[in-house]
Design a protein around this motif. Structure first.
Motif, PDB file in Angstrom:
ATOM      1  N   ALA A  81      69.801 -46.174  29.130  1.00 31.83           N
ATOM      2  CA  ALA A  81      69.142 -47.116  28.242  1.00 31.83           C
ATOM      3  C   ALA A  81      67.697 -47.526  28.898  1.00 31.83           C
ATOM      4  O   ALA A  81      66.069 -47.898  28.915  1.00 31.83           O
ATOM      5  N   LEU A  82      67.937 -47.731  29.795  1.00 32.76           N
ATOM      6  CA  LEU A  82      66.547 -48.737  30.593  1.00 32.76           C
ATOM      7  C   LEU A  82      66.235 -47.341  31.793  1.00 32.76           C
ATOM      8  O   LEU A  82      64.404 -46.957  30.829  1.00 32.76           O
ATOM      9  N   ASN A  83      66.610 -46.350  31.386  1.00 32.27           N
ATOM     10  CA  ASN A  83      65.993 -44.649  31.918  1.00 32.27           C
ATOM     11  C   ASN A  83      65.028 -44.575  31.061  1.00 32.27           C
ATOM     12  O   ASN A  83      63.908 -43.785  30.702  1.00 32.27           O
ATOM     13  N   GLN A  84      65.397 -44.499  29.465  1.00 31.16           N
ATOM     14  CA  GLN A  84      64.564 -44.205  28.301  1.00 31.16           C
ATOM     15  C   GLN A  84      63.827 -44.711  28.072  1.00 31.16           C
ATOM     16  O   GLN A  84      62.357 -44.639  28.227  1.00 31.16           O
ATOM     17  N   GLY A 125      56.742 -40.867  34.585  1.00 27.60           N
ATOM     18  CA  GLY A 125      57.995 -41.320  34.224  1.00 27.60           C
ATOM     19  C   GLY A 125      59.066 -40.381  35.205  1.00 27.60           C
ATOM     20  O   GLY A 125      60.081 -40.385  34.834  1.00 27.60           O
ATOM     21  N   LYS A 126      59.611 -40.298  36.573  1.00 29.66           N
ATOM     22  CA  LYS A 126      60.460 -39.401  37.039  1.00 29.66           C
ATOM     23  C   LYS A 126      61.247 -40.918  37.820  1.00 29.66           C
ATOM     24  O   LYS A 126      61.174 -41.955  38.244  1.00 29.66           O
ATOM     25  N   PHE A 127      62.814 -40.714  38.085  1.00 29.01           N
ATOM     26  CA  PHE A 127      63.769 -41.114  38.565  1.00 29.01           C
ATOM     27  C   PHE A 127      63.406 -40.411  39.465  1.00 29.01           C
ATOM     28  O   PHE A 127      64.058 -39.559  40.133  1.00 29.01           O
ATOM     29  N   PHE A 128      63.543 -40.973  41.112  1.00 28.99           N
ATOM     30  CA  PHE A 128      64.211 -41.275  42.311  1.00 28.99           C
ATOM     31  C   PHE A 128      64.586 -41.755  42.630  1.00 28.99           C
ATOM     32  O   PHE A 128      65.679 -42.809  42.697  1.00 28.99           O
ATOM     33  N   LYS A 147      60.921 -43.955  30.467  1.00 32.35           N
ATOM     34  CA  LYS A 147      59.903 -42.786  30.588  1.00 32.35           C
ATOM     35  C   LYS A 147      59.669 -42.895  28.997  1.00 32.35           C
ATOM     36  O   LYS A 147      58.112 -42.026  29.376  1.00 32.35           O
ATOM     37  N   THR A 148      60.554 -42.894  28.149  1.00 31.82           N
ATOM     38  CA  THR A 148      58.927 -43.604  26.694  1.00 31.82           C
ATOM     39  C   THR A 148      57.838 -44.200  26.916  1.00 31.82           C
ATOM     40  O   THR A 148      56.678 -44.018  26.900  1.00 31.82           O
ATOM     41  N   ILE A 205      57.394 -45.860  38.093  1.00 27.82           N
ATOM     42  CA  ILE A 205      59.404 -45.016  37.609  1.00 27.82           C
ATOM     43  C   ILE A 205      60.170 -45.661  38.133  1.00 27.82           C
ATOM     44  O   ILE A 205      60.140 -46.688  37.972  1.00 27.82           O
ATOM     45  N   LEU A 206      61.261 -44.990  38.309  1.00 21.75           N
ATOM     46  CA  LEU A 206      62.336 -45.012  38.203  1.00 21.75           C
ATOM     47  C   LEU A 206      62.881 -44.941  39.558  1.00 21.75           C
ATOM     48  O   LEU A 206      62.626 -44.229  40.320  1.00 21.75           O
TER      49      LEU A 206
END
Length: 128
Positions: free
Chosen positions: A47-50, A116-119, A53-54, A69-70
């Motif tokens: 949910a945090l990721n979505q 919007g990326k996840f690292f 991203k949104t 970013i995440l």
């Protein structure tokens, strides 16, 4: 906070954009889930990721000077990870200081195209 984010990096900084970095976990990745389990924890991270991203899409669409970013800090030696540390491979249990330095390095080096990326802690992009 919105006006401050829209102001970007602001005076006294070396960047022209603001960075919003949220701590997530690899287990929140739908594409990287090979083990199942941890339903509630995975769901909350997904949910945090979505949400991140949104929001990143909105910032990009509005051309606001903000990068979202995440970050996955790895497995850090804390009370939270202690019950699971016996399953952590050799060399993959990090001190808090090591993890923070790795995450700050990512934050300090992100560019607009990283919005919007996840690292992961090592700078590798994590699939959604």
């Amino acid at each position: 906070m919105w006006p401050l984010l829209k102001a970007g990096g602001g005076s006294g900084t070396e960047r022209d954009v603001a960075v919003v970095a949220s701590l997530s976990a690899r287990v929140g990745s739908i594409g990287d889930n090979r083990l199942g389990g941890w339903h509630s924890y995975r769901s909350s991270k997904a949910a945090l990721n979505q949400l991140t991203k949104t929001v990143s899409v909105e910032f990009g669409r509005k051309k606001d000077p903000v990068i979202c970013i995440l970050l996955h800090p790895g497995t850090v030696d804390t009370d939270l990870s202690r019950p699971f540390q016996r399953n952590v491979p050799e060399g993959k249990l990090f001190t808090k200081e090591f993890s923070v330095q790795k995450l700050l390095n990512i934050i300090n080096n992100v560019k607009s195209h990283d919005n919007g990326k996840f690292f992961a802690w090592d700078g590798q992009e994590i699939p959604w």
